[in-house]
Structure formats: C-alpha cells, structure tokens
Design a protein around this motif. Structure first.
Motif, PDB file in Angstrom:
ATOM      1  N   VAL A   1       4.660 -10.106 -13.492  1.00  0.00           N
ATOM      2  CA  VAL A   1       3.404 -10.525 -12.859  1.00  0.00           C
ATOM      3  C   VAL A   1       2.460  -9.354 -12.590  1.00  0.00           C
ATOM      4  N   LEU A   2       2.942  -8.129 -12.697  1.00  0.00           N
ATOM      5  CA  LEU A   2       2.110  -6.974 -12.351  1.00  0.00           C
ATOM      6  C   LEU A   2       1.011  -6.720 -13.374  1.00  0.00           C
ATOM      7  N   THR A   3      -0.206  -6.550 -12.877  1.00  0.00           N
ATOM      8  CA  THR A   3      -1.348  -6.237 -13.744  1.00  0.00           C
ATOM      9  C   THR A   3      -1.903  -4.839 -13.500  1.00  0.00           C
ATOM     10  N   ARG A   4      -1.653  -4.293 -12.311  1.00  0.00           N
ATOM     11  CA  ARG A   4      -2.198  -2.978 -11.963  1.00  0.00           C
ATOM     12  C   ARG A   4      -1.310  -2.313 -10.928  1.00  0.00           C
ATOM     13  N   ILE A   5      -1.212  -0.985 -11.049  1.00  0.00           N
ATOM     14  CA  ILE A   5      -0.526  -0.170 -10.057  1.00  0.00           C
ATOM     15  C   ILE A   5      -1.531   0.872  -9.595  1.00  0.00           C
TER      16      ILE A   5
ATOM     17  N   GLU B   1      -0.909  -6.764  -7.959  1.00  0.00           N
ATOM     18  CA  GLU B   1      -1.423  -5.389  -7.973  1.00  0.00           C
ATOM     19  C   GLU B   1      -0.776  -4.611  -6.831  1.00  0.00           C
ATOM     20  N   ILE B   2       0.090  -3.680  -7.178  1.00  0.00           N
ATOM     21  CA  ILE B   2       0.726  -2.845  -6.166  1.00  0.00           C
ATOM     22  C   ILE B   2      -0.204  -1.666  -5.899  1.00  0.00           C
ATOM     23  N   GLU B   3      -0.573  -1.485  -4.646  1.00  0.00           N
ATOM     24  CA  GLU B   3      -1.526  -0.434  -4.278  1.00  0.00           C
ATOM     25  C   GLU B   3      -0.919   0.959  -4.355  1.00  0.00           C
TER      26      GLU B   3
ATOM     27  N   PRO C   1       0.806  -1.221   0.000  1.00  0.00           N
ATOM     28  CA  PRO C   1       0.000   0.000   0.000  1.00  0.00           C
ATOM     29  C   PRO C   1       0.841   1.274   0.000  1.00  0.00           C
ATOM     30  N   ASP C   2       2.062   1.200   0.498  1.00  0.00           N
ATOM     31  CA  ASP C   2       2.950   2.364   0.495  1.00  0.00           C
ATOM     32  C   ASP C   2       3.837   2.417  -0.740  1.00  0.00           C
ATOM     33  N   GLY C   3       3.646   1.488  -1.658  1.00  0.00           N
ATOM     34  CA  GLY C   3       4.433   1.455  -2.877  1.00  0.00           C
ATOM     35  C   GLY C   3       5.785   0.808  -2.679  1.00  0.00           C
TER      36      GLY C   3
END
Length: 157
Positions: A72-76, A51-53, A28-30
C-alpha cells in the motif's frame, strides 16, 4: 440563497470526504521492521497508511522473506533502509512506491537478484547506496528513476 448554502455545504462535505479517502500519511518517526509478521500486519496495524513520513528500516530480519505486506505504500518521507536480510528474495511489495524523501540504502541482502518492486520509483531526495548484495545481477528496475539529489553508489554486488 438557502439553496446556495445547502449546495456549498454538500460540496464542502464531498471535498473533505474525497481528501480523507486518498493518501494518508502516518508514522512521523518512521518504523523499523525486523520480522515477517511486522511486515505482514502493516495494513492491519496502520489502516489507511500509504505515506510514511519518517524513515523505513527493514533490517536484521532472519525470517523476512518478502515485502508484500507493504504493497500500500506510495511514498516514504524519510529514508528507505533495507539491510542484512538473509532470506529476503525480492523487493516486490514496494511496487506502488514512487518517491523516497531521504536516501535509498540496500545493503548486505544475500538473496535479492534484482530490484523488482522498485520499478515505480521516480524520485529519491538524497543518495542511493546499493552495496554488498551478493545475488544482485540487475538494477534495470530503476530505469524510471528521474531524480537522485545526492550521490549514487552501486558497488560490490
């Protein structure tokens, strides 16, 4: 009645299992990446994270040459900042990325010739800044981008 309860219990367990097997958000803090080892070990250090918040920063990495460890990342949820990477030759590795909640900022990367790796991106929740990338000759990979909710600045490339 007992069979109905058993069925509902099994259905509930299957539903929860399916949800946990899907996308998982984290950080959540990146996260800040400044070395190739950090990028390469992302899936090991954050298993299941797709998904990194928060904001993803990839910067000042003298030894960063590729982003394949982020495949693997689909959303930031926050912004994606890629800056001052003198040996980064491609954005491949971000190919599964479809949305960025904040801004996309690609600045002062000496060797990126195009934006391959961002061809799956369809939505940016804020602005786009693509500036001072000396080798950048094409942005055609952004052709599937449907939404930019802020300004679009592509200059000095």
């Amino acid at each position: 009645m007992k069979r109905v309860n058993q069925f509902l219990t099994i259905a509930w367990v299957l539903l929860l299992s399916a949800q946990s097997a899907g996308a998982q958000s984290c950080l959540p803090d990146g996260i800040n990446f400044s070395s190739q080892a950090q990028i390469d070990n992302f899936s090991i250090n954050y298993p299941g994270c797709t998904e990194i918040e928060g904001t993803v920063s990839i910067g000042n990495g003298l030894d960063v040459t590729n982003l394949t460890g982020l495949h693997v990342l689909t959303r930031i949820g926050g912004s994606l900042l890629i800056f001052n990477n003198f040996n980064l030759g491609t954005l491949d590795g971000l190919n599964q990325l479809t949305a960025i909640g904040g801004e996309l900022n690609i600045n002062a990367n000496e060797q990126i010739p195009d934006l391959s790796g961002l061809s799956g991106l369809t939505e940016i929740g804020s602005s786009v800044f693509i500036t001072d990338n000396n080798a950048l000759a094409s942005i055609a990979e952004l052709s599937f981008l449907d939404t930019v909710s802020g300004q679009l600045n592509i200059s000095q490339n």
